[in-house]
Design a protein around this motif. Structure first.
Motif, PDB file in Angstrom:
ATOM      1  N   LEU B 135      25.887  13.997 -11.752  1.00 49.59           N
ATOM      2  CA  LEU B 135      25.361  15.276 -12.224  1.00 49.59           C
ATOM      3  C   LEU B 135      24.325  14.979 -13.290  1.00 49.59           C
ATOM      4  N   TYR B 136      23.224  15.714 -13.282  1.00 47.68           N
ATOM      5  CA  TYR B 136      22.257  15.586 -14.383  1.00 47.68           C
ATOM      6  C   TYR B 136      22.154  16.917 -15.110  1.00 47.68           C
ATOM      7  N   ILE B 137      22.055  16.810 -16.429  1.00 43.20           N
ATOM      8  CA  ILE B 137      21.889  17.976 -17.296  1.00 43.20           C
ATOM      9  C   ILE B 137      20.629  17.740 -18.111  1.00 43.20           C
ATOM     10  N   VAL B 138      19.661  18.631 -17.971  1.00 40.70           N
ATOM     11  CA  VAL B 138      18.447  18.564 -18.797  1.00 40.70           C
ATOM     12  C   VAL B 138      18.498  19.739 -19.760  1.00 40.70           C
ATOM     13  N   PRO B 139      18.720  19.478 -21.041  1.00 37.38           N
ATOM     14  CA  PRO B 139      18.826  20.572 -22.020  1.00 37.38           C
ATOM     15  C   PRO B 139      17.462  20.932 -22.595  1.00 37.38           C
ATOM     16  N   ASN B 140      17.406  22.021 -23.335  1.00 38.66           N
ATOM     17  CA  ASN B 140      16.208  22.375 -24.123  1.00 38.66           C
ATOM     18  C   ASN B 140      14.940  22.326 -23.273  1.00 38.66           C
ATOM     19  N   THR B 141      14.997  22.943 -22.113  1.00 35.37           N
ATOM     20  CA  THR B 141      13.894  22.832 -21.152  1.00 35.37           C
ATOM     21  C   THR B 141      12.615  23.508 -21.631  1.00 35.37           C
ATOM     22  N   GLU B 142      12.709  24.265 -22.728  1.00 34.69           N
ATOM     23  CA  GLU B 142      11.483  24.843 -23.285  1.00 34.69           C
ATOM     24  C   GLU B 142      10.523  23.746 -23.750  1.00 34.69           C
ATOM     25  N   LYS B 143      11.072  22.528 -23.930  1.00 30.99           N
ATOM     26  CA  LYS B 143      10.232  21.382 -24.340  1.00 30.99           C
ATOM     27  C   LYS B 143       9.664  20.624 -23.130  1.00 30.99           C
ATOM     28  N   GLY B 144      10.083  21.005 -21.908  1.00 30.10           N
ATOM     29  CA  GLY B 144       9.652  20.297 -20.696  1.00 30.10           C
ATOM     30  C   GLY B 144      10.859  19.735 -19.969  1.00 30.10           C
ATOM     31  N   ILE B 145      10.685  19.406 -18.685  1.00 26.19           N
ATOM     32  CA  ILE B 145      11.818  18.936 -17.873  1.00 26.19           C
ATOM     33  C   ILE B 145      11.700  17.446 -17.523  1.00 26.19           C
ATOM     34  N   VAL B 146      10.630  17.080 -16.816  1.00 21.74           N
ATOM     35  CA  VAL B 146      10.508  15.668 -16.396  1.00 21.74           C
ATOM     36  C   VAL B 146       9.047  15.305 -16.159  1.00 21.74           C
ATOM     37  N   LYS B 147       8.698  14.074 -16.485  1.00 20.44           N
ATOM     38  CA  LYS B 147       7.380  13.521 -16.170  1.00 20.44           C
ATOM     39  C   LYS B 147       7.610  12.252 -15.357  1.00 20.44           C
ATOM     40  N   TRP B 148       7.228  12.275 -14.075  1.00 20.58           N
ATOM     41  CA  TRP B 148       7.485  11.141 -13.187  1.00 20.58           C
ATOM     42  C   TRP B 148       6.452  10.045 -13.373  1.00 20.58           C
ATOM     43  N   LEU B 149       6.917   8.788 -13.290  1.00 26.02           N
ATOM     44  CA  LEU B 149       6.035   7.632 -13.471  1.00 26.02           C
ATOM     45  C   LEU B 149       6.112   6.727 -12.232  1.00 26.02           C
ATOM     46  N   HIS B 150       5.914   5.439 -12.385  1.00 26.22           N
ATOM     47  CA  HIS B 150       5.822   4.484 -11.282  1.00 26.22           C
ATOM     48  C   HIS B 150       7.210   4.047 -10.786  1.00 26.22           C
ATOM     49  N   PRO B 151       7.258   3.508  -9.559  1.00 24.69           N
ATOM     50  CA  PRO B 151       8.548   3.045  -9.003  1.00 24.69           C
ATOM     51  C   PRO B 151       9.143   1.880  -9.796  1.00 24.69           C
ATOM     52  N   VAL B 152      10.451   1.748  -9.679  1.00 26.01           N
ATOM     53  CA  VAL B 152      11.188   0.600 -10.212  1.00 26.01           C
ATOM     54  C   VAL B 152      11.061  -0.526  -9.180  1.00 26.01           C
ATOM     55  N   SER B 153      10.470  -1.648  -9.579  1.00 23.67           N
ATOM     56  CA  SER B 153      10.264  -2.753  -8.632  1.00 23.67           C
ATOM     57  C   SER B 153      11.610  -3.380  -8.266  1.00 23.67           C
ATOM     58  N   ASN B 154      11.620  -4.145  -7.177  1.00 22.88           N
ATOM     59  CA  ASN B 154      12.852  -4.866  -6.808  1.00 22.88           C
ATOM     60  C   ASN B 154      13.263  -5.825  -7.919  1.00 22.88           C
ATOM     61  N   GLU B 155      12.269  -6.418  -8.580  1.00 22.07           N
ATOM     62  CA  GLU B 155      12.572  -7.349  -9.680  1.00 22.07           C
ATOM     63  C   GLU B 155      13.268  -6.609 -10.831  1.00 22.07           C
ATOM     64  N   GLU B 156      12.735  -5.432 -11.183  1.00 21.65           N
ATOM     65  CA  GLU B 156      13.363  -4.640 -12.254  1.00 21.65           C
ATOM     66  C   GLU B 156      14.766  -4.187 -11.830  1.00 21.65           C
ATOM     67  N   TYR B 157      14.890  -3.737 -10.559  1.00 23.33           N
ATOM     68  CA  TYR B 157      16.182  -3.244 -10.063  1.00 23.33           C
ATOM     69  C   TYR B 157      17.241  -4.351 -10.115  1.00 23.33           C
TER      70      TYR B 157
END
Lengths: 161, 161
Positions: B135-157
């Protein structure tokens, strides 16, 4: 010998049938296979019957959110209470009730999401025969968390209207 | 005949042992006995592998909170991303990973609670062999919800440091 081998597999199949995995989103008793520890018994001043609480997220000024889990034993319920900023319930197992003052009692079960608006009287708890596992989320805690009121009478608990 | 009856019960006991109720808070595969519907497949632009999303609470100005459930299939993970007001994860089944940029990767499992502070890069997903229900809970959404960035590489994973 052929007969005995048939019997072996027939018996084995019979035992195996009796313990298949439950169907997705089908409520169980609320206690078996719990996600969280049972936690601490809620105070008799605020609950009728046994309600067990596990704190998951404590209040702070970063998230302004309180999260916890309550396991209500069969028949247990909260007192009437008010959340100044409202409350969100996520039902993860079992069967129970939720009622907003002046509205019919709702039956709630595994997979249900319940929203109670700010400054509205409500109560929640288990059904008489099956326990209830519920996550509670109190948002915007800068406005307050909870104001406890009087117990839910047996008449209110049993009245479906 | 005596031998065959012994064999019947020995076999039956063996089958029965294999399907006992899971111990409380022991993670399963994340898919069996799910609480919520599997939902919609997350976009390939934001996820590696298959991540299934079910919206539970939509954003509004009353609760300022977004809640949902993601089932990550084994090996699946989110891209790196930022929540302007932070995020709380409640792990309800399975095994997975969570990493905040610059910190070691954490292993997360059924019953765990993860907090990611505001404006910090993080990613989360399943382990290679076991799915993850969160489950994900994003509180205080008046400040924004999510900003998507680059994929997680296999090395990082795969890198546990």
């Amino acid at each position: 010998m052929k007969y005995s081998f048939f019997a072996v597999f027939a018996f084995a199949a019979l035992f195996n049938m009796g313990c298949k995995e439950p169907v997705s989103t089908k409520a169980t008793d609320g206690e078996t296979n719990a996600i969280f520890p049972k936690g601490k018994l809620g105070p008799a001043a605020n609950f009728t019957g046994k309600a067990w609480n596990t704190d998951l997220v404590a209040n702070d000024t970063r998230y302004n959110t309180v999260v916890g889990n309550v396991y209500f034993e069969p028949g247990a319920r909260s007192n009437w209470h008010i959340h100044p900023a409202g409350q969100i319930l996520i039902i993860t197992d079992g069967v129970g009730y939720h009622q907003i003052k002046g509205q019919p009692r709702q039956t709630i079960k595994k997979g249900d999401v319940v929203k109670c608006p700010p400054n509205v009287m409500h109560w929640h708890g288990a059904s008489p025969d099956t326990g209830l596992q519920q996550l509670y989320i109190v948002p915007n805690t800068e406005k307050g968390i909870v104001k406890w009121l009087h117990p839910v009478s047996n008449e209110e608990y049993n009245n479906s209207k």
